[in-house]
Every structure is written in C-alpha cells, then in structure tokens.
Design a protein around this motif. Structure first.
Motif, PDB file in Angstrom:
ATOM      1  N   ALA A 319      47.012-146.245 -68.475  1.00 37.14           N
ATOM      2  CA  ALA A 319      46.773-146.552 -66.942  1.00 37.14           C
ATOM      3  C   ALA A 319      45.792-145.694 -66.346  1.00 37.14           C
ATOM      4  CB  ALA A 319      48.097-146.878 -66.326  1.00 37.14           C
ATOM      5  N   TRP A 320      45.940-144.324 -66.717  1.00 34.37           N
ATOM      6  CA  TRP A 320      44.940-143.459 -66.263  1.00 34.37           C
ATOM      7  C   TRP A 320      43.620-143.741 -66.534  1.00 34.37           C
ATOM      8  CZ3 TRP A 320      44.581-139.144 -62.847  1.00 34.37           C
ATOM      9  CH2 TRP A 320      43.702-138.293 -63.104  1.00 34.37           C
ATOM     10  N   ASN A 321      43.459-143.972 -67.800  1.00 34.16           N
ATOM     11  CA  ASN A 321      42.153-144.268 -68.506  1.00 34.16           C
ATOM     12  C   ASN A 321      41.388-145.547 -67.972  1.00 34.16           C
ATOM     13  OD1 ASN A 321      42.114-141.818 -70.220  1.00 34.16           O
ATOM     14  ND2 ASN A 321      43.037-142.826 -71.751  1.00 34.16           N
ATOM     15  N   LYS A 322      42.291-146.438 -67.766  1.00 33.64           N
ATOM     16  CA  LYS A 322      41.886-147.743 -66.991  1.00 33.64           C
ATOM     17  C   LYS A 322      41.318-147.444 -65.435  1.00 33.64           C
ATOM     18  CE  LYS A 322      41.832-151.506 -68.174  1.00 33.64           C
ATOM     19  NZ  LYS A 322      41.020-152.466 -69.036  1.00 33.64           N
ATOM     20  N   ALA A 323      42.268-146.832 -64.809  1.00 32.36           N
ATOM     21  CA  ALA A 323      41.899-146.584 -63.494  1.00 32.36           C
ATOM     22  C   ALA A 323      40.849-145.477 -63.082  1.00 32.36           C
ATOM     23  CB  ALA A 323      43.270-145.881 -62.848  1.00 32.36           C
ATOM     24  N   ARG A 324      40.613-144.461 -63.909  1.00 31.33           N
ATOM     25  CA  ARG A 324      39.736-143.537 -64.063  1.00 31.33           C
ATOM     26  C   ARG A 324      38.320-144.363 -64.406  1.00 31.33           C
ATOM     27  NH1 ARG A 324      36.371-141.308 -67.813  1.00 31.33           N
ATOM     28  NH2 ARG A 324      35.791-138.857 -67.354  1.00 31.33           N
ATOM     29  N   ASP A 325      38.170-145.386 -65.391  1.00 21.93           N
ATOM     30  CA  ASP A 325      37.175-146.246 -65.556  1.00 21.93           C
ATOM     31  C   ASP A 325      36.639-146.946 -64.440  1.00 21.93           C
ATOM     32  OD1 ASP A 325      36.897-145.412 -68.407  1.00 21.93           O
ATOM     33  OD2 ASP A 325      37.905-147.232 -69.157  1.00 21.93           O
ATOM     34  N   ASN A 326      37.573-147.517 -63.706  1.00 21.51           N
ATOM     35  CA  ASN A 326      37.362-148.341 -62.626  1.00 21.51           C
ATOM     36  C   ASN A 326      36.945-147.232 -61.421  1.00 21.51           C
ATOM     37  OD1 ASN A 326      38.292-151.263 -62.555  1.00 21.51           O
ATOM     38  ND2 ASN A 326      39.682-150.388 -63.802  1.00 21.51           N
ATOM     39  N   TRP A 327      37.549-146.249 -61.215  1.00 18.03           N
ATOM     40  CA  TRP A 327      36.974-145.336 -60.187  1.00 18.03           C
ATOM     41  C   TRP A 327      35.666-144.856 -60.384  1.00 18.03           C
ATOM     42  CZ3 TRP A 327      35.708-140.000 -60.580  1.00 18.03           C
ATOM     43  CH2 TRP A 327      35.752-139.408 -59.394  1.00 18.03           C
ATOM     44  N   MET A 328      35.344-144.562 -61.693  1.00 20.69           N
ATOM     45  CA  MET A 328      34.108-144.203 -62.058  1.00 20.69           C
ATOM     46  C   MET A 328      32.884-145.175 -62.012  1.00 20.69           C
ATOM     47  SD  MET A 328      32.532-141.379 -63.751  1.00 20.69           S
ATOM     48  CE  MET A 328      33.795-140.637 -64.832  1.00 20.69           C
ATOM     49  N   ASN A 329      33.037-146.556 -62.177  1.00 18.62           N
ATOM     50  CA  ASN A 329      32.328-147.505 -62.149  1.00 18.62           C
ATOM     51  C   ASN A 329      31.829-147.705 -60.437  1.00 18.62           C
ATOM     52  OD1 ASN A 329      32.346-148.258 -64.536  1.00 18.62           O
ATOM     53  ND2 ASN A 329      33.924-150.051 -64.333  1.00 18.62           N
ATOM     54  N   ILE A 330      32.945-147.280 -59.722  1.00 21.37           N
ATOM     55  CA  ILE A 330      32.881-147.685 -58.265  1.00 21.37           C
ATOM     56  C   ILE A 330      31.940-146.879 -57.570  1.00 21.37           C
ATOM     57  CG2 ILE A 330      34.022-148.016 -56.059  1.00 21.37           C
ATOM     58  CD1 ILE A 330      36.401-149.183 -57.693  1.00 21.37           C
ATOM     59  N   ILE A 331      32.476-145.337 -57.962  1.00 18.65           N
ATOM     60  CA  ILE A 331      31.525-144.361 -57.352  1.00 18.65           C
ATOM     61  C   ILE A 331      30.198-144.532 -57.943  1.00 18.65           C
ATOM     62  CG2 ILE A 331      33.330-142.718 -57.228  1.00 18.65           C
ATOM     63  CD1 ILE A 331      32.132-141.218 -59.253  1.00 18.65           C
ATOM     64  N   TYR A 332      29.734-145.027 -59.013  1.00 23.04           N
ATOM     65  CA  TYR A 332      28.355-145.116 -59.165  1.00 23.04           C
ATOM     66  C   TYR A 332      27.827-146.241 -58.537  1.00 23.04           C
ATOM     67  CZ  TYR A 332      27.360-141.895 -63.262  1.00 23.04           C
ATOM     68  OH  TYR A 332      27.356-140.908 -63.790  1.00 23.04           O
ATOM     69  N   ALA A 333      28.522-147.560 -58.336  1.00 23.90           N
ATOM     70  CA  ALA A 333      27.959-148.568 -57.476  1.00 23.90           C
ATOM     71  C   ALA A 333      27.756-148.203 -56.244  1.00 23.90           C
ATOM     72  CB  ALA A 333      29.106-149.698 -57.657  1.00 23.90           C
TER      73      ALA A 333
END
Length: 462
Positions: A319-333
């Motif tokens: 769950a952490w890694n999935k949430a982190r991936d989404n968080w990372m994707n959004i800050i780049y977007a």
C-alpha cells in the motif's frame, strides 16, 4: 444498466480478468471493432461463463473485518436492554455510540480499562446508586472492556483491509456508481485494469506479471479516441481520431495515474488527488511504524523469520509503495518535483520467504540491489514523522552505489511500464500454480504449500 452495475461491483471484488472481460464484451457488444473483439476474447474465452464447470478455487471477494455482533448481542442480553435492535454491528460510529450509551449504566468511563484501578469498589458502587453484586458488576465491566477492545481491533482490521485494497488497485474501490457510469469506455478500462491489479502473487524467483496488458492498452486506447481494426490481416491504428469529451479521466486517475492520464485533469483535480495520497501515506506510515516496532524484522536481508507478521507487513508495504507511486506521479504532473529536493520518501521492501530467497540464489541470483538502498536511507515513516531527513540527493547517491537507475526504478521519478501479453489466470494454492480448480480447493483445505502442518488427504492410510 444491470450489466454496468455488475461491472461496477467488480471494483470491490476480486473477479478474474477473464470474467470481467466477459462482462465488458456484453457491455460493448455493438461498439467494438472486429480486432477489439478478438483482443477481448483472448481473456473472455476463459471466463467461468464459458467453461463447462463454471468453477474457480480462487476467492472472488476481498476479506472483510468481523463486526461486533457477538459482543453487542451479549451486552444487550446481560444488561437486559431494549430498543437496541437498530445497532449496526459493522458500523464503527454505531458501535462507539452503543458503548457510550451503555457504559454510564454501571458508571464506567469509556477507555478506563485497568482492572485494578478503574473499577468501583463496594462503597463506590453504593455511593453511585448501583445495586449490583460484585460478581454482577465485574461481569458487566469486563463485557464492556471486551467490547471496547473489539472496537479497536475492528477499526484496525478495517484499516488493514483498506490498505490491502490500496496496495492492489489504488482508489478504484472508492469510485461511486454515479461517477463510474458517466462514460462506458472509461468504466470498462477501470474495471478490467482493476481485475488485473488484483491478481494474486505467484510463487516465483522472477518478476510478477505486470498488471497493464494488451487488453488494458486496447481499452485505454478507446478512452483516448484510438480505434483498432484489422484490415487484410494487418493491424492498423487510427491515431488521429477526434477525442471525445466524455472520457472520465477523473475516475481513471483513481486507479491509473500515468502522466498522460493526469495531463487530462485540471490542476484542481490534481491537487485534490495529491491531498488524498499524502493523507493516505501518513496513515500507512503510522501502521508501518507500529508493525516495525512490534516485529523483529531483519532489515539487512528482509527474509521472513518466525514471529514476523509477514502478511500484514507485505500488504501494508504494498500500500505504501502504491501510494508513493501515485504521489510521485502527481507531483511531477503538477511540476512540483522540486519537492523531492527537500523530502523524498523511500520505498518499503516486502518480506521474502526463505525458500524463495534460497531458490533465487540457487539459480545464480543475488540479493535485490534495492535492499541495499533500503538499508541505507532513513525509514520512510521516520521521515514522515520529522525524525529523519531524506531527499533526492541522498536517494540518488545510494542508488548509484547499488548500481540502480534512480529514475527508471521509480526511486525519484514516475515508473514507466511496458505492455504485458495477456496470460490466463492460474489457479493458485499459496502462490503455487495448480492445473485443476477442484484439486486446488482440496490442497488448500489440507494446507498444502502453506508452510503449516499438512493434513493428510487420506489419513486412514497412514
């Protein structure tokens, strides 16, 4: 409409991709090119509807937390209460309200559960007007204490199951039907990709199957306004079709946050997602910290040992890694990747079974280089709690030392994936593929491949 409702229900289930593909064929029956039908049929031909026995050994639902029905009914019986039939045993607020209403009946303070110091003695009971014997009072006091403990356990189980779902498919299970039904193509992509994300892990010493496959790609192309057709046996792609305004990118972003998808969202929606995922990261970090403190996990190897709650840890780490991936994707977007110069949360590694590690080493494999990075950077929850500092520069440094590309590996940038070939969903018994679903059911019942004491199939022969 009924078929769309069935498709929406799969978001909270663990339906096989084959069965979801079958529903999609029915939903899009008159809206598919011949090639698109052929692609979908790669999966749908293996659906339960198209098999002779219509049976699978795989559970079709996520686990559910057990509510407080037993404890509440016992409390109603012992306290001889009336007008309490409306209590929802599976609603946290209802259970909490019930406890708050019943506790004053014996002058118990909610949360005061020390058996030696928080109970009333004979004089105190008399002073409070409680005409109860010591035995009767203690029985009711203990009952309320158990109910409070049950509520705490129930809330924790709900959180663990929620994190398990997040680790599999992000926020797909939170999409309401009203939002889901807005666009048919979006709904079909979400439902199918969700089923692929929910696949169980296979016992292997190589990588797990990627969720995004050729059918996911075809369904996403429909959302992008790209249609595929077969002409004279040659697949041609019409790339420049006018894109419709109906595609529900907001709903899609709850399960698939590629830069392309996020690029179709407003900054307001991106900001809303960023807030959601940051809050989720904080909740997951709290549970990870709790598990870490209670477990004696070998951080150097991350090989599971006796006493480790590997299931809870691995689900929460996922769950952490999935949430982190989404968080990372959004800050780049959002063009906010400069945040990583100040704070860059690391990944959380899962615990590995010793036999898998041994198998990996026997075939010439080595310890995953990501383990070395995990060992050197501060623990993510300590960074979240402000106890440690971790930034992009530090992560890049340790990635380089481990021979890992920090960007392509997802440590400091959104991960890019390819398109996997569709493969039939296997019947699994604790990760081991079994060809026959009935045999798989029997082996599960007798604890084969579970690491526990196996029950003989024919005990009378022993």
């Amino acid at each position: 409409m009924k078929t769309i409702e069935n498709l929406h229900k799969t978001l909270i289930q663990r339906k096989r991709p084959e069965d979801v593909a079958q529903i999609i064929l029915e939903v899009l029956e008159y809206n598919l090119s011949s090639n698109e039908k052929d692609i979908l049929k790669k999966a749908s031909k293996g659906s339960l509807k198209n098999t002779f026995f219509e049976y699978t050994s795989m559970m079709q639902e996520f686990a559910t937390a057990i509510g407080a029905e037993k404890q509440i009914k016992k409390t109603i019986e012992i306290f001889k209460l009336s007008n309490k039939d409306s209590v929802d045993y599976y609603n946290v607020d209802d259970i909490k309200k019930f406890i708050e209403e019943v506790s004053p009946l014996i002058n118990k303070v909610v949360g005061a559960n020390n058996f030696l110091s928080d109970r009333l003695n004979k004089e105190q009971r008399k002073e409070k007007g409680l005409n109860l014997s010591k035995r009767s009072y203690n029985k009711k006091w203990r009952l309320l204490k158990r109910l409070e403990n049950k509520l705490l356990k129930y809330k924790r189980e709900i959180k663990k199951i929620e994190f398990q779902k997040i680790g599999k498919h992000g926020l797909a299970h939170t999409i309401k039907f009203q939002e889901f039904q807005k666009d048919l193509n979006s709904a079909c992509f979400i439902a199918y990709y969700n089923s692929r994300c929910n696949l169980r892990s296979v016992f292997t010493n190589t990588r797990q199957e990627r969720a995004f496959d050729e059918i996911s790609q075809m369904l996403l192309n429909r959302c992008k306004g790209i249609s595929t057709n077969t002409v004279l046996g040659i697949l041609k792609t019409k790339n420049k079709l006018k894109q419709t305004n109906k595609t529900n990118w907001w709903a899609i972003s709850h399960i698939y946050t590629s830069q392309e998808v996020l690029g179709n969202l407003s900054d307001k929606h991106k900001g809303e997602l960023l807030g959601k995922w940051t809050g989720i990261l904080q909740e997951i970090a709290d549970l990870l910290a709790e598990i870490w403190l209670k477990s004696d996990i070998d951080r150097q190897t991350m090989v599971v040992k006796r006493g480790n709650d590997s299931t809870t840890w691995n689900n929460t780490a996922g769950a952490w890694n999935k949430a982190r991936d989404n968080w990372m994707n959004i800050i780049y977007a959002l063009g906010m990747d400069y945040i990583l110069d100040e704070i860059c949360f690391g990944k959380v590694l899962r615990l590995m079974a010793a036999d898998v590690v041994a198998w990996h080493h026997s075939t010439g494999g080595k310890l995953d280089p990501n383990t070395d990075i995990w060992n050197k950077i501060p623990l993510p929850w300590e960074v979240f709690q402000g106890k440690e500092n971790c930034n992009k520069e530090l992560v890049v440094k340790y990635c380089n030392q481990a021979g890992v590309n920090p960007e392509k590996s997802g440590w400091i940038a959104p991960r890019v994936h390819g398109v996997a070939e569709f493969k039939p969903t296997p019947e699994l018994v604790h990760g081991v593929t079994v060809s026959n679903p009935y045999l798989a059911t029997v082996l599960k019942k007798h604890k084969y491949f579970s690491g526990k004491n196996v029950k003989p199939l024919f005990p009378e022969r022993n």
